[in-house]
Design a protein around this motif. Structure first.
Motif, PDB file in Angstrom:
ATOM      1  N   ALA A  61     -33.670 -10.913 -22.108  1.00 27.03           N
ATOM      2  CA  ALA A  61     -33.420  -9.570 -21.943  1.00 27.03           C
ATOM      3  C   ALA A  61     -33.162  -8.962 -23.264  1.00 27.03           C
ATOM      4  O   ALA A  61     -31.970  -9.023 -23.610  1.00 27.03           O
ATOM      5  CB  ALA A  61     -32.249  -9.170 -20.758  1.00 27.03           C
ATOM      6  N   GLY A  62     -33.992  -8.375 -23.799  1.00 31.24           N
ATOM      7  CA  GLY A  62     -33.965  -7.892 -25.300  1.00 31.24           C
ATOM      8  C   GLY A  62     -33.753  -9.001 -26.064  1.00 31.24           C
ATOM      9  O   GLY A  62     -34.316  -9.934 -25.944  1.00 31.24           O
TER      10      GLY A  62
ATOM     11  N   LYS B 173     -30.132  -2.049 -18.369  1.00 30.09           N
ATOM     12  CA  LYS B 173     -29.993  -1.061 -17.223  1.00 30.09           C
ATOM     13  C   LYS B 173     -31.478  -0.896 -16.636  1.00 30.09           C
ATOM     14  O   LYS B 173     -32.394  -1.444 -16.970  1.00 30.09           O
ATOM     15  CB  LYS B 173     -29.993   0.207 -17.989  1.00 30.09           C
ATOM     16  CG  LYS B 173     -28.486   0.577 -18.536  1.00 30.09           C
ATOM     17  CD  LYS B 173     -28.480   1.612 -19.328  1.00 30.09           C
ATOM     18  CE  LYS B 173     -27.123   1.838 -20.031  1.00 30.09           C
ATOM     19  NZ  LYS B 173     -26.977   3.009 -20.974  1.00 30.09           N
ATOM     20  N   PRO B 174     -31.443  -0.126 -15.430  1.00 24.57           N
ATOM     21  CA  PRO B 174     -32.803  -0.017 -14.786  1.00 24.57           C
ATOM     22  C   PRO B 174     -33.630   0.480 -15.818  1.00 24.57           C
ATOM     23  O   PRO B 174     -33.370   1.355 -16.545  1.00 24.57           O
ATOM     24  CB  PRO B 174     -32.516   1.036 -13.999  1.00 24.57           C
ATOM     25  CG  PRO B 174     -31.178   0.594 -13.329  1.00 24.57           C
ATOM     26  CD  PRO B 174     -30.450   0.369 -14.805  1.00 24.57           C
ATOM     27  N   GLY B 175     -35.198  -0.145 -15.680  1.00 28.08           N
ATOM     28  CA  GLY B 175     -35.919   0.337 -16.698  1.00 28.08           C
ATOM     29  C   GLY B 175     -36.299  -0.781 -17.853  1.00 28.08           C
ATOM     30  O   GLY B 175     -37.134  -0.859 -18.601  1.00 28.08           O
ATOM     31  N   SER B 176     -35.157  -1.537 -18.173  1.00 27.91           N
ATOM     32  CA  SER B 176     -35.189  -2.689 -19.103  1.00 27.91           C
ATOM     33  C   SER B 176     -35.833  -3.717 -18.745  1.00 27.91           C
ATOM     34  O   SER B 176     -36.274  -3.806 -17.449  1.00 27.91           O
ATOM     35  CB  SER B 176     -33.755  -3.344 -19.186  1.00 27.91           C
ATOM     36  OG  SER B 176     -32.751  -2.304 -19.977  1.00 27.91           O
ATOM     37  N   THR B 177     -36.488  -4.507 -19.413  1.00 27.22           N
ATOM     38  CA  THR B 177     -37.406  -5.768 -18.907  1.00 27.22           C
ATOM     39  C   THR B 177     -37.017  -6.854 -19.040  1.00 27.22           C
ATOM     40  O   THR B 177     -36.222  -7.230 -20.288  1.00 27.22           O
ATOM     41  CB  THR B 177     -38.836  -5.431 -19.750  1.00 27.22           C
ATOM     42  OG1 THR B 177     -39.442  -4.238 -19.806  1.00 27.22           O
ATOM     43  CG2 THR B 177     -40.024  -6.505 -19.502  1.00 27.22           C
ATOM     44  N   ILE B 178     -37.087  -7.689 -18.266  1.00 31.68           N
ATOM     45  CA  ILE B 178     -36.614  -9.055 -18.381  1.00 31.68           C
ATOM     46  C   ILE B 178     -38.149  -9.938 -18.626  1.00 31.68           C
ATOM     47  O   ILE B 178     -39.253  -9.923 -17.768  1.00 31.68           O
ATOM     48  CB  ILE B 178     -36.248  -9.865 -16.902  1.00 31.68           C
ATOM     49  CG1 ILE B 178     -34.954  -8.796 -16.737  1.00 31.68           C
ATOM     50  CG2 ILE B 178     -35.819 -11.322 -16.963  1.00 31.68           C
ATOM     51  CD1 ILE B 178     -33.807  -8.822 -17.566  1.00 31.68           C
ATOM     52  N   ASP B 179     -38.065 -10.745 -19.644  1.00 27.75           N
ATOM     53  CA  ASP B 179     -39.465 -11.575 -20.002  1.00 27.75           C
ATOM     54  C   ASP B 179     -39.207 -12.905 -19.740  1.00 27.75           C
ATOM     55  O   ASP B 179     -38.190 -13.507 -19.573  1.00 27.75           O
ATOM     56  CB  ASP B 179     -39.615 -11.283 -21.591  1.00 27.75           C
ATOM     57  CG  ASP B 179     -40.033  -9.990 -22.065  1.00 27.75           C
ATOM     58  OD1 ASP B 179     -41.114  -9.395 -21.314  1.00 27.75           O
ATOM     59  OD2 ASP B 179     -39.418  -9.252 -22.918  1.00 27.75           O
ATOM     60  N   GLY B 180     -40.422 -13.540 -19.534  1.00 28.73           N
ATOM     61  CA  GLY B 180     -40.202 -15.080 -19.066  1.00 28.73           C
ATOM     62  C   GLY B 180     -40.368 -15.393 -17.647  1.00 28.73           C
ATOM     63  O   GLY B 180     -40.392 -16.460 -17.281  1.00 28.73           O
ATOM     64  N   LEU B 181     -40.379 -14.207 -16.988  1.00 31.01           N
ATOM     65  CA  LEU B 181     -40.657 -14.599 -15.404  1.00 31.01           C
ATOM     66  C   LEU B 181     -41.820 -15.236 -15.072  1.00 31.01           C
ATOM     67  O   LEU B 181     -42.886 -14.867 -15.538  1.00 31.01           O
ATOM     68  CB  LEU B 181     -40.509 -13.227 -14.490  1.00 31.01           C
ATOM     69  CG  LEU B 181     -39.266 -12.671 -14.641  1.00 31.01           C
ATOM     70  CD1 LEU B 181     -39.328 -11.182 -14.554  1.00 31.01           C
ATOM     71  CD2 LEU B 181     -38.059 -13.238 -14.053  1.00 31.01           C
ATOM     72  N   PRO B 182     -41.875 -16.166 -14.282  1.00 31.96           N
ATOM     73  CA  PRO B 182     -43.056 -16.874 -13.737  1.00 31.96           C
ATOM     74  C   PRO B 182     -44.071 -15.992 -13.125  1.00 31.96           C
ATOM     75  O   PRO B 182     -43.410 -15.066 -12.389  1.00 31.96           O
ATOM     76  CB  PRO B 182     -42.770 -17.924 -12.679  1.00 31.96           C
ATOM     77  CG  PRO B 182     -41.151 -17.985 -12.943  1.00 31.96           C
ATOM     78  CD  PRO B 182     -40.535 -16.664 -13.449  1.00 31.96           C
TER      79      PRO B 182
END
Length: 171
Positions: free
Chosen positions: A58-59, A159-168
């Motif tokens: 997350a960032g 916050k809402p709108g932020s990106t989570i990377d690495g999700l399958p």
């Protein structure tokens, strides 16, 4: 943690309703493939059981996320855990975007949950109190939910709108 997930096509359906899903065969096949990939041992989950861990970001923040992909694993979740380390969490995988609600029955630690869409963007974040039967729902259909210690997202300015990377990805 015992979670009740409600896959409904309309927000007006009662939360006590049984699970409903309207998916295509290809979506079901993708969900089964993900479940097989992350499955660890017997079909029934045990209280306090640990699940496979993947790194998410997350960032600039790295999260060690346990992965739950089957219905039994999602229902078990973080139930009966007494603590969770600072940058640890649990990511819930759903076979297709759906309306999802969670509650905290048999959960001992306060949590924050981020509901995440198909593109990895956070839709909404909710704080959840231990042992509460209050439902916390996604504001639109999501493919993932990420649980962290309560306040983790706020402390990291996520916050809402932020990106989570690495999700399958399970398309």
């Amino acid at each position: 943690m015992l979670h009740f997930f409600h896959y409904t096509r309309a927000a007006s359906r009662p939360l006590t309703q049984t699970l409903l899903m309207n998916t295509s065969l290809s979506t079901c096949a993708a969900a089964l493939a993900l479940a097989a990939m992350f499955s660890t041992g017997p079909a029934s989950a045990q209280p306090g059981q640990k699940f496979p861990v993947i790194p998410l970001t997350a960032g600039m923040h790295v999260i060690k996320a346990e992965v739950v992909a089957t219905e039994a694993e999602r229902q078990q979740g973080l139930m009966f855990r007494e603590s969770m380390a600072q940058n640890e969490g649990m990511v819930f995988l759903f076979g297709a975007p759906a309306g999802v609600c969670m509650w905290m029955k048999n959960t001992l630690i306060p949590l924050s949950v981020a509901f995440i869409d198909d593109d990895g963007k956070i839709v909404n974040i909710e704080n959840m109190k231990p042992h509460s039967l209050e439902s916390h729902c996604s504001k639109k259909p999501v493919r993932y939910a990420l649980e962290m210690n309560e306040g983790w997202f706020k402390q990291k300015n996520i916050k809402p709108g932020s990106t989570i990377d690495g999700l399958p990805k399970g398309r």
